[in-house]
Design a protein around this motif. Structure first.
Motif, short mmCIF file in Angstrom:
data_model
loop_
_atom_site.label_atom_id
_atom_site.label_comp_id
_atom_site.label_asym_id
_atom_site.label_seq_id
_atom_site.Cartn_x
_atom_site.Cartn_y
_atom_site.Cartn_z
N MET A 1 0.84 -1.21 0.00
CA MET A 1 0.00 0.00 0.00
C MET A 1 0.87 1.25 0.00
N ASN A 2 0.48 2.23 -0.81
CA ASN A 2 1.22 3.48 -0.91
C ASN A 2 0.72 4.45 0.17
N VAL A 3 1.55 4.68 1.19
CA VAL A 3 1.12 5.54 2.30
C VAL A 3 1.60 6.96 2.02
N THR A 4 0.64 7.89 1.89
CA THR A 4 0.99 9.26 1.49
C THR A 4 0.42 10.29 2.47
N GLU A 5 0.65 11.55 2.12
CA GLU A 5 0.10 12.66 2.92
C GLU A 5 -1.42 12.68 2.90
N GLN A 6 -1.99 11.94 1.93
CA GLN A 6 -3.46 11.91 1.82
C GLN A 6 -4.07 10.70 2.53
N THR A 7 -3.22 9.80 3.02
CA THR A 7 -3.73 8.56 3.62
C THR A 7 -4.47 8.87 4.92
N LEU A 8 -5.74 8.45 4.98
CA LEU A 8 -6.60 8.76 6.12
C LEU A 8 -6.72 7.53 7.01
N VAL A 9 -6.33 7.69 8.28
CA VAL A 9 -6.34 6.56 9.21
C VAL A 9 -7.36 6.79 10.32
N LEU A 10 -8.20 5.77 10.57
CA LEU A 10 -9.09 5.80 11.73
C LEU A 10 -8.32 5.19 12.90
N GLY A 11 -8.23 5.92 14.01
CA GLY A 11 -7.55 5.42 15.21
C GLY A 11 -8.58 5.03 16.27
N ILE A 12 -8.29 3.95 17.01
CA ILE A 12 -9.18 3.49 18.08
C ILE A 12 -8.35 3.25 19.32
N GLU A 13 -8.83 3.73 20.47
CA GLU A 13 -8.09 3.60 21.73
C GLU A 13 -9.04 3.14 22.84
N THR A 14 -8.73 1.97 23.44
CA THR A 14 -9.55 1.48 24.56
C THR A 14 -8.68 0.80 25.61
N THR A 311 0.35 7.39 14.91
CA THR A 311 1.36 6.35 15.01
C THR A 311 1.07 5.24 14.00
N GLY A 312 -0.21 4.92 13.84
CA GLY A 312 -0.61 3.90 12.87
C GLY A 312 -0.15 4.26 11.47
N TRP A 313 -0.27 5.53 11.12
CA TRP A 313 0.16 5.99 9.79
C TRP A 313 1.67 5.75 9.61
N HIS A 314 2.46 6.13 10.65
CA HIS A 314 3.92 5.93 10.57
C HIS A 314 4.29 4.45 10.48
N ARG A 315 3.61 3.62 11.30
CA ARG A 315 3.94 2.18 11.30
C ARG A 315 3.48 1.50 10.02
N LEU A 316 2.36 1.95 9.48
CA LEU A 316 1.88 1.38 8.21
C LEU A 316 2.90 1.70 7.11
N ARG A 317 3.45 2.91 7.17
CA ARG A 317 4.42 3.32 6.16
C ARG A 317 5.72 2.52 6.30
#
Ligand code: ZN
Lengths: 338, 234
Positions: A1-14, A311-317
Motif C-alpha cells: 500500500m502506498n502511504v501518502t500525505e493523503q492517507t486517512l487513518v481511523l484510530g481506536i483507543e480502549t 502512530t498507525g500511519w507511521h507504522r503502516l508506512r
C-alpha cells in the motif's frame, strides 16, 4: 500500500478508561477526535476497575467511531486504514477495541495496524508540531509509566530511564487518596497545591543525582509518615510540597537526559503532563538549557485516538499492515530500535 | 438474506453464514489460539470459502451470553462494528438458547448449563415445542447446589447440556439422576445461531447495533465488594 500525505487513518483507543476514536490524515493532520472518559464510573472505587472499564468500552466505542466519522465530514469509504492500540493496557479493555478495529478493516477491506500505546504517547507532540527535530527526548509520565525516551528518528527509540517502582501518576493517585482529595489524583493534587506552600515540607528527591531512573514509592511513604507525625499539617502544603518534589526530579532528569544525548528538542507526554507546575517548570528548564521545548495541549497528553491514528500511519508506512490474527498484548513494551 | 453469525461466549470460537437455504458455512475452534486472535481470520475464511462478500450480509447475529465476559465481548464488539459499518441490524441470542436448540428432538426437559467459573454456573430450563425449544425459566447464575436443587424441584428426567454440565457431571449426578447430552454439543455454536436468527429476521425481530445488550447476569467484582462494604458501614 502506498502511504501518502493523503492517507486517512481511523484510530481506536480502549486501553484504559478512555474510549476514543479519531481520524488523522498523513500522520499529523487531525481531522476529528472523539473521547469519552469513564472517570466518573471509576471514581467511587479510587482507581480503574478493569471489568467496569471493559463493559463501558463495549457501550461507548460505536458512538465514538460514529462521532469521529461524522465530525470529520468524510464518507467511511474514504478511510484507508484502521489503527488500534494493542497494548500495553488492560487486556479486556484492549480486546474491545482490537476486535472492533479488525472487524472494520474486514468490512472496509483496508489494512489493520496494531499500535503500541506508549509509542503513540511519543507521537502526541507531532500532532501539533510536525517540524520537531530529532534527536528528541520525550518525558513520558502517566498513571502507568514514567520514562525518558530518546527518539532518534521515526520508529527508532532508546530508553534512557524509567521508574524502578511506582509511576509518577500512581504516586499522585495514592497521595490524593491518602489526603482525601479524591480521584483522579493528578488534577486533585494540582488543585489543592494551588493554595499551599511548595517549600513547607522538604520531601526527599529520590535518586536525584543518580542516573536517569526514577523512584516514587519512598516519596509516597514520606508523605504518609509526615502526615501521621503532624496530624494538623495543612493538606494544601502537603500537596504542594509533594508535587514540587515530583516535578523537581522529573524536570532535572529530563534536562540531564537531553544534555546527555545532545537533543534538539525535549517534549512532554502522558496524562501527568497536564500538571500545571510540571508544564511551567518544564518550559523554564528548556529555555535555560537551550532546547526546543514542546508541550502538547492537554487533550493530546491524556489518552486519545488521534495519537493512535498518527502512530498507525507511521507504522503502516514503515512496517505495513498488522496480521489479523494479532491479539492484545497487555504487557507490550516500547519497541527499542536504536 | 444472508446472516453472519458470531459465537464467542465460551472457550470456543464459532462463525457461520446462514441464509434461506440454511447454514452455508461454519468455522469452529475449541482449543489453541484465543478468541481475539481467531475471530477476524475465521470471518474472512468463511466468507472466502462460501464466495460471499462482507457487504452482502443483511443481518449480524451474535451470542449475547451468558458466558465468559472477555470472550463474549470479543464477538459482540466485532459484531457491532460490522453491523454499524454495513448499516444493518443485529440479532442477539442467548448462549443457553443455542445449547438447548440442538436437543429439540429429544422431547425432554433440557437444562442448559454454562461454566461461569468461580464455582458458579449460568443455567436455564427448556421444553420442546413444535419447531424448537421454549425457555421455561429465566437464565440465572448459581452454585452447583442451586442447580441440583432446581433440577430436583423439576422432578422429572432431564437432559443436561453445556460445558458447565460436563465439568460438574459427577456433582450433578450424585445429587440427582439425569442424562447428559453428547460432548460435542457442549459449546454453543454459530450454526444454531444463524438458524435461530433467520427465523427472527423473517419476523424482523432485530435491533440496532448500539441497542444490543450483553447478558452478564453478574455485577463486576468491585461493585459487589463495594456494596458489601457500603452495606457493612451503615
Ligand atoms: Zn496513556
Amino acid at each position: 500500500m502506498n502511504v501518502t500525505e493523503q492517507t486517512l487513518v481511523l484510530g481506536i483507543e480502549t486501553s484504559c478508561d478512555e474510549t476514543a476514536a479519531a481520524l488523522v490524515m498523513g500522520g499529523y493532520d487531525v481531522i476529528s477526535s472523539a473521547v469519552s472518559s469513564q472517570v466518573d464510573l471509576h471514581a467511587q472505587f479510587g482507581g480503574v476497575v478493569p471489568e467496569i472499564a471493559s463493559r463501558a468500552h463495549l457501550e461507548l466505542l460505536n458512538p465514538m467511531i460514529a462521532r469521529a466519522v461524522v465530525e470529520a465530514g468524510v464518507s467511511e469509504q474514504r478511510i484507508d486504514a484502521v489503527a488500534c492500540t494493542i497494548g500495553p493496557g488492560l487486556v479486556g479493555a484492549l480486546l474491545v477495541g482490537v476486535s472492533a478495529a479488525k472487524a472494520l478493516s474486514l468490512v472496509w477491506d483496508v489494512p489493520f495496524v496494531g499500535v503500541n500505546h506508549m509509542e503513540a504517547h511519543l507521537y502526541a507532540a507531532f500532532l501539533e508540531d510536525p517540524t520537531l527535530e530529532f534527536p528528541l527526548v520525550v518525558l513520558l509520565v502517566s498513571g502507568g509509566h514514567t520514562m525518558l525516551v530518546e527518539m532518534r528518528d521515526h520508529g527508532h527509540y532508546r530508553l534512557l530511564g524509567q521508574t524502578i517502582d511506582d509511576a509518577a501518576g500512581e504516586a499522585f493517585d495514592k497521595v490524593a487518596r491518602f489526603l482525601g482529595l479524591g480521584y483522579p489524583g493528578g488534577p486533585a493534587v494540582d488543585n489543592e497545591a494551588l493554595h499551599g506552600d511548595p517549600e513547607a515540607i522538604n520531601f526527599p528527591r529520590a535518586m536525584m543525582h543518580d542516573g536517569l531512573d526514577f523512584s516514587f514509592s519512598g516519596l509516597k511513604t514520606s508523605v504518609i509518615n509526615h502526615v501521621r507525625k503532624h496530624p494538623d499539617v495543612s493538606a494544601a502544603d502537603v500537596a504542594a510540597s509533594f508535587q514540587a518534589a515530583v516535578v523537581d526530579v522529573l524536570v532535572a532528569k529530563a534536562r540531564r537526559a537531553a544534555e546527555l544525548v545532545g537533543a534538539r528538542g525535549l517534549a512532554l507526554g502522558g496524562g501527568v503532563a497536564a500538571n500545571s507546575l510540571l508544564r511551567e517548570r518544564f518550559l523554564t528548564a528548556c529555555a535555560d538549557g537551550g532546547f526546543h521545548g514542546f508541550l502538547p495541549s492537554r487533550e493530546w497528553c491524556t489518552d486519545n485516538a488521534a495519537m493512535i491514528a498518527a502512530t498507525g500511519w507511521h507504522r503502516l508506512r514503515s512496517d505495513g499492515p498488522t496480521p489479523l490474527d494479532t491479539g492484545a498484548s497487555p504487557n507490550l513494551r516500547l519497541p527499542l530500535r536504536p | 438474506m444472508l446472516i453472519l453469525g458470531i459465537e464467542t461466549a465460551t472457550q470456543q470460537v464459532s462463525v457461520a453464514i446462514g441464509g434461506h437455504e440454511g447454514v452455508l458455512s461454519v468455522f469452529e475452534l475449541s482449543r489453541g489460539r484465543r478468541h481475539a486472535e481467531t475471530l477476524a481470520p475465521a470471518i474472512e475464511f468463511v466468507c472466502r470459502q462460501a464466495g460471499i462478500e462482507m457487504t452482502e450480509f443483511g443481518v449480524v447475529a451474535v451470542d449475547i451470553g451468558p458466558g465468559l465476559f472477555t470472550g463474549m465481548r470479543v464477538g459482540l464488539s466485532a459484531g457491532k462494528a460490522i453491523a454499524q459499518a454495513l448499516r444493518v441490524p443485529m440479532i442477539g441470542i442467548s448462549s443457553l438458547d443455542l445449547l438447548a436448540f440442538p436437543l429439540r428432538h429429544a422431547d425432554r426437559t433440557v437444562a442448559a448449563v454454562i461454566d461461569a467459573r468461580k464455582g458458579e454456573l449460568f443455567y436455564a430450563f427448556y421444553r420442546t415445542v413444535p419447531g424448537g425449544m421454549q425457555r421455561i425459566t429465566d437464565a440465572r447464575v448459581g452454585s452447583i447446589d442451586d442447580l441440583v436443587g432446581d433440577l430436583m424441584a423439576r422432578g422429572q428426567t432431564i437432559v443436561c447440556v453445556g460445558d458447565g454440565a460436563l465439568r460438574y457431571r459427577d456433582e450433578i449426578s450424585s445429587g440427582f439422576r439425569c442424562d447428559f447430552a453428547e460432548q460435542f454439543l457442549s459449546h454453543p455454536s454459530a450454526a444454531p445461531l444463524v438458524q435461530l436468527a433467520h427465523a427472527k429476521a423473517l419476523r424482523e425481530e432485530w435491533v440496532n447495533p448500539w441497542e444490543i445488550q450483553p447478558m452478564y447476569l453478574r455485577a463486576p467484582d468491585a461493585q459487589i465488594n463495594w456494596s458489601t462494604r457500603a452495606g457493612g458501614a451503615q
